[in-house]
Scaffold this active site. Structure first.
Site, PDB file in Angstrom:
ATOM      1  N   ASP A   1       0.970  -1.212  -0.011  1.00  0.00           N
ATOM      2  CA  ASP A   1      -0.080   0.123   0.012  1.00  0.00           C
ATOM      3  C   ASP A   1       1.035   1.225  -0.054  1.00  0.00           C
ATOM      4  O   ASP A   1       1.917   0.900   0.418  1.00  0.00           O
ATOM      5  CB  ASP A   1      -0.905  -0.069   1.197  1.00  0.00           C
TER       6      ASP A   1
ATOM      7  N   ASP B   1       0.214   5.182   0.781  1.00  0.00           N
ATOM      8  CA  ASP B   1       0.148   6.094   2.235  1.00  0.00           C
ATOM      9  C   ASP B   1      -0.113   5.305   3.436  1.00  0.00           C
ATOM     10  O   ASP B   1      -0.847   4.504   3.571  1.00  0.00           O
ATOM     11  CB  ASP B   1      -1.003   7.070   2.033  1.00  0.00           C
TER      12      ASP B   1
END
Length: 224
Positions: A11, A13
């Site tokens: 992922d 952020d």
């Protein structure tokens, strides 16, 4: 635990990159433009993983039914595009992890709900080496996380099965995506956790408090 690990997907952020410092600046800049008081850094930080809509709701206490919601969201995105790689940097240990993956012929990539218009310039500015072999944004799929489609697309691009991918994230939607795709999942607790959130409820295969703890987990899967 014997697996053939072909790739590690992250992922963006709160997992690969600490983007919160730039969001703190632009959310408070938008609040200042609207003559509203600033929010504390940690309050904004906790909401970063949930995207621009969540940040507008957090900052102004309004939802999509308010006529000012979308103009404020567009202004936030405009401010962010101009400020998306000023203070952002990889979390401690990520740069070394990516090099270790390369040294072991393991590809890496990104599966994010952050649109390509923000993800691609950010990654270009950071110029992480070696570069990601796959970058999956909402623009590339019909269904975003927690749907498994982003990781199915990644496996196609990487030339492997989802079972040969480890997916790492800081939110339940990431782990749900990984589990649904059939990937091995690692939940990170150093990311953007919301208040009172318990990462153990994500049901990840593994958890880490630091990116430095990720490679030892991967190694276990490489031992035959």
């Amino acid at each position: 635990m014997s697996h053939s690990i072909h790739a590690v997907m992250f992922d963006l952020d709160g997992t690969l990159l600490d983007t919160a410092p730039d969001f703190v600046v632009v959310v408070n800049q938008l609040l200042s433009e609207q003559q509203q008081p600033n929010l504390a850094d940690d309050v904004i930080r906790a909401g970063v993983s949930n995207g621009s809509k969540a940040l507008i709701k957090l900052a102004f206490g309004i939802d999509e039914t308010d006529s000012q919601f979308e103009p404020l969201r567009q202004r936030l995105l405009e401010l962010y595009l101009a400020h998306n790689c000023v203070f952002t940097k990889p979390f401690p240990g990520i740069t070394e992890l990516i090099q270790t993956l390369a040294d072991n012929n393991i590809a890496w990539g990104i599966a994010t709900n952050k649109p390509a218009a923000y993800t691609l310039p950010l990654m270009a500015d950071l110029n992480m080496q070696p570069p990601p072999a796959s970058v999956i944004c909402p623009d590339h799929v019909r269904n975003t996380k927690p749907d498994p489609e982003p990781l199915f697309l990644a496996s196609t691009q990487l030339g492997c099965t989802p079972q040969e991918i480890i997916y790492i994230g800081d939110h339940k939607r990431d782990i749900d995506c990984g589990r649904s795709a059939g990937c091995i999942t690692i939940g990170v607790t150093y990311g953007y956790l919301e208040k009172n959130e318990n990462p153990l409820n994500w049901n990840a295969d593994h958890y880490v408090d630091s990116a430095n703890e990720i490679w030892p987990i991967i190694q276990k899967y490489l031992q035959h």
